[in-house]
Design a protein around this motif. Structure first.
Motif, PDB file in Angstrom:
ATOM      1  N   UNK A  72       0.692  -1.339  -0.057  1.00 30.80           N
ATOM      2  CA  UNK A  72       0.299  -0.049   0.266  1.00 30.80           C
ATOM      3  C   UNK A  72       0.351   1.192   0.139  1.00 30.80           C
ATOM      4  N   UNK A  73       2.125   1.235   0.401  1.00 34.93           N
ATOM      5  CA  UNK A  73       3.361   1.857  -0.201  1.00 34.93           C
ATOM      6  C   UNK A  73       3.341   2.868  -1.777  1.00 34.93           C
ATOM      7  N   UNK A  74       3.036   3.625  -1.977  1.00 38.18           N
ATOM      8  CA  UNK A  74       2.685   3.914  -3.387  1.00 38.18           C
ATOM      9  C   UNK A  74       4.015   3.590  -4.257  1.00 38.18           C
ATOM     10  N   UNK A  75       4.556   3.513  -3.406  1.00 40.26           N
ATOM     11  CA  UNK A  75       6.329   3.169  -3.708  1.00 40.26           C
ATOM     12  C   UNK A  75       6.551   1.408  -3.706  1.00 40.26           C
ATOM     13  N   UNK A  76       5.909   1.451  -3.055  1.00 43.01           N
ATOM     14  CA  UNK A  76       5.252  -0.126  -2.984  1.00 43.01           C
ATOM     15  C   UNK A  76       7.323  -0.645  -2.186  1.00 43.01           C
ATOM     16  N   UNK A  77       7.467   0.562  -1.416  1.00 48.95           N
ATOM     17  CA  UNK A  77       9.042  -0.073  -0.866  1.00 48.95           C
ATOM     18  C   UNK A  77       8.429  -1.305  -0.143  1.00 48.95           C
ATOM     19  N   UNK A  78       9.517  -2.503   0.195  1.00 46.42           N
ATOM     20  CA  UNK A  78       9.380  -3.208   1.018  1.00 46.42           C
ATOM     21  C   UNK A  78      10.219  -3.265   1.587  1.00 46.42           C
ATOM     22  N   UNK A  79      11.515  -1.926   1.993  1.00 49.48           N
ATOM     23  CA  UNK A  79      12.245  -1.718   2.600  1.00 49.48           C
ATOM     24  C   UNK A  79      12.288  -0.247   3.342  1.00 49.48           C
ATOM     25  N   UNK A  80      11.097  -0.089   3.908  1.00 53.41           N
ATOM     26  CA  UNK A  80      10.775   1.380   4.355  1.00 53.41           C
ATOM     27  C   UNK A  80      11.117   1.874   5.641  1.00 53.41           C
ATOM     28  N   UNK A  81      11.535   3.097   6.117  1.00 51.51           N
ATOM     29  CA  UNK A  81      10.751   3.964   5.263  1.00 51.51           C
ATOM     30  C   UNK A  81      11.662   4.615   4.140  1.00 51.51           C
ATOM     31  N   UNK A  82      11.043   5.294   3.458  1.00 51.57           N
ATOM     32  CA  UNK A  82      11.548   6.419   2.333  1.00 51.57           C
ATOM     33  C   UNK A  82      11.936   8.039   2.896  1.00 51.57           C
ATOM     34  N   UNK A  83      13.021   8.324   2.613  1.00 55.43           N
ATOM     35  CA  UNK A  83      13.391   9.373   3.628  1.00 55.43           C
ATOM     36  C   UNK A  83      12.091  10.561   3.308  1.00 55.43           C
ATOM     37  N   UNK A  84      11.491  10.761   2.308  1.00 56.47           N
ATOM     38  CA  UNK A  84       9.687  11.469   2.029  1.00 56.47           C
ATOM     39  C   UNK A  84       9.066  11.703   3.768  1.00 56.47           C
ATOM     40  N   UNK A  85       9.150  10.702   4.565  1.00 56.10           N
ATOM     41  CA  UNK A  85       8.119  10.795   5.769  1.00 56.10           C
ATOM     42  C   UNK A  85       7.509  11.874   6.164  1.00 56.10           C
ATOM     43  N   UNK A  86       6.437  12.576   6.406  1.00 58.42           N
ATOM     44  CA  UNK A  86       6.441  13.846   7.526  1.00 58.42           C
ATOM     45  C   UNK A  86       6.017  14.130   7.978  1.00 58.42           C
ATOM     46  N   UNK A  87       6.484  15.088   9.377  1.00 62.37           N
ATOM     47  CA  UNK A  87       6.446  14.555  10.659  1.00 62.37           C
ATOM     48  C   UNK A  87       5.620  14.547  11.245  1.00 62.37           C
ATOM     49  N   UNK A  88       4.809  14.344  10.919  1.00 64.75           N
ATOM     50  CA  UNK A  88       3.115  13.958  11.756  1.00 64.75           C
ATOM     51  C   UNK A  88       2.908  12.533  11.453  1.00 64.75           C
ATOM     52  N   UNK A  89       4.024  11.127  10.444  1.00 66.45           N
ATOM     53  CA  UNK A  89       3.725  10.721  10.047  1.00 66.45           C
ATOM     54  C   UNK A  89       3.132  10.290   8.969  1.00 66.45           C
ATOM     55  N   UNK A  90       2.682  11.327   7.964  1.00 67.84           N
ATOM     56  CA  UNK A  90       2.003  11.023   6.832  1.00 67.84           C
ATOM     57  C   UNK A  90       2.922  10.398   5.579  1.00 67.84           C
ATOM     58  N   UNK A  91       2.091  10.470   4.619  1.00 69.19           N
ATOM     59  CA  UNK A  91       2.786   9.787   3.622  1.00 69.19           C
ATOM     60  C   UNK A  91       3.476  10.587   2.799  1.00 69.19           C
ATOM     61  N   UNK A  92       4.831  10.725   2.034  1.00 77.91           N
ATOM     62  CA  UNK A  92       5.202  11.897   0.743  1.00 77.91           C
ATOM     63  C   UNK A  92       3.935  12.364   0.084  1.00 77.91           C
ATOM     64  N   UNK A  93       3.465  11.104  -0.371  1.00 83.52           N
ATOM     65  CA  UNK A  93       2.958  10.261  -1.483  1.00 83.52           C
ATOM     66  C   UNK A  93       1.098  11.568  -1.409  1.00 83.52           C
ATOM     67  N   UNK A  94       0.849  10.460  -0.262  1.00 83.94           N
ATOM     68  CA  UNK A  94      -0.558  10.750  -0.258  1.00 83.94           C
ATOM     69  C   UNK A  94      -0.146  11.473   1.028  1.00 83.94           C
ATOM     70  N   UNK A  95      -0.315  12.804   1.377  1.00 83.07           N
ATOM     71  CA  UNK A  95      -0.165  13.025   2.764  1.00 83.07           C
ATOM     72  C   UNK A  95      -1.638  12.858   3.227  1.00 83.07           C
TER      73      UNK A  95
END
Ligand code: SF4
Length: 152
Positions: free
Chosen positions: A77-100
């Motif tokens: 369900x990760x928009x980047x389909x990362x299997x070993x996350x997270x990416x470096x774009x996680x927002x400060x409130x824990x929101x997704x970089x691509x889908x805030x």
């Protein structure tokens, strides 16, 4: 469904135990399943698995389930389909970089792993890249195939 997905992470411990019981049961019946043929069983298994996991986890039916290692949160369900996350774009409130509007799948995986009492162990397993050839197949049967054969 987001509500069911969040509920599953909150109840990761119980669901993980259920998963272990299921894996044990399938392993018990493995000699019978092998005799019938994994190929013949794949479609019906995948259908049942898709319905249950689709509802509980928003599973994307990748055929290589990692739920037990990712706090019962589906990484597909990760928009980047990362299997070993997270990416470096996680927002400060824990929101997704691509889908805030969505909490990062890996923040959820951390929460679920804490519920399971395995805050780091499962998440430290390095997952292999997704094999797209397995999409739509039963990951339960794939896991059985990977186990050593049991005697009938
Ligand atoms: S913030 Fe999390 S869910 Fe969003 S793209 Fe990055 S790893 Fe994936």
């Amino acid at each position: 469904m987001k509500a069911a997905r969040d509920w599953s992470v909150r109840h990761a411990k119980g669901l993980h135990k259920l998963y272990e019981v299921l894996a044990w049961t399938l392993h018990l019946f493995d000699p019978v399943l092998r005799r019938i043929g994994y190929e013949r069983l794949d479609k019906p298994f995948a259908r049942v698995e898709g319905l249950i996991k689709g509802f509980l986890f928003d599973s994307q039916s990748c055929g290589q389930c990692t739920l037990g290692s990712t706090g019962m949160a589906c990484p597909m369900n990760c928009p980047k389909t990362l299997r070993n996350g997270p990416c470096g774009g996680v927002r400060q409130n824990g929101g997704c970089e691509i889908k805030p509007e969505m909490t990062c799948v890996w923040v959820k995986a951390w929460e679920g792993s804490q519920q399971m009492g395995e805050a780091e162990s499962g998440l430290q397993v390095i997952q292999l890249p997704v094999d797209t050839r397995l999409k739509g197949h039963s990951s339960w049967l794939e896991a059985l195939k990977a186990r050593p054969e049991t005697s009938a």
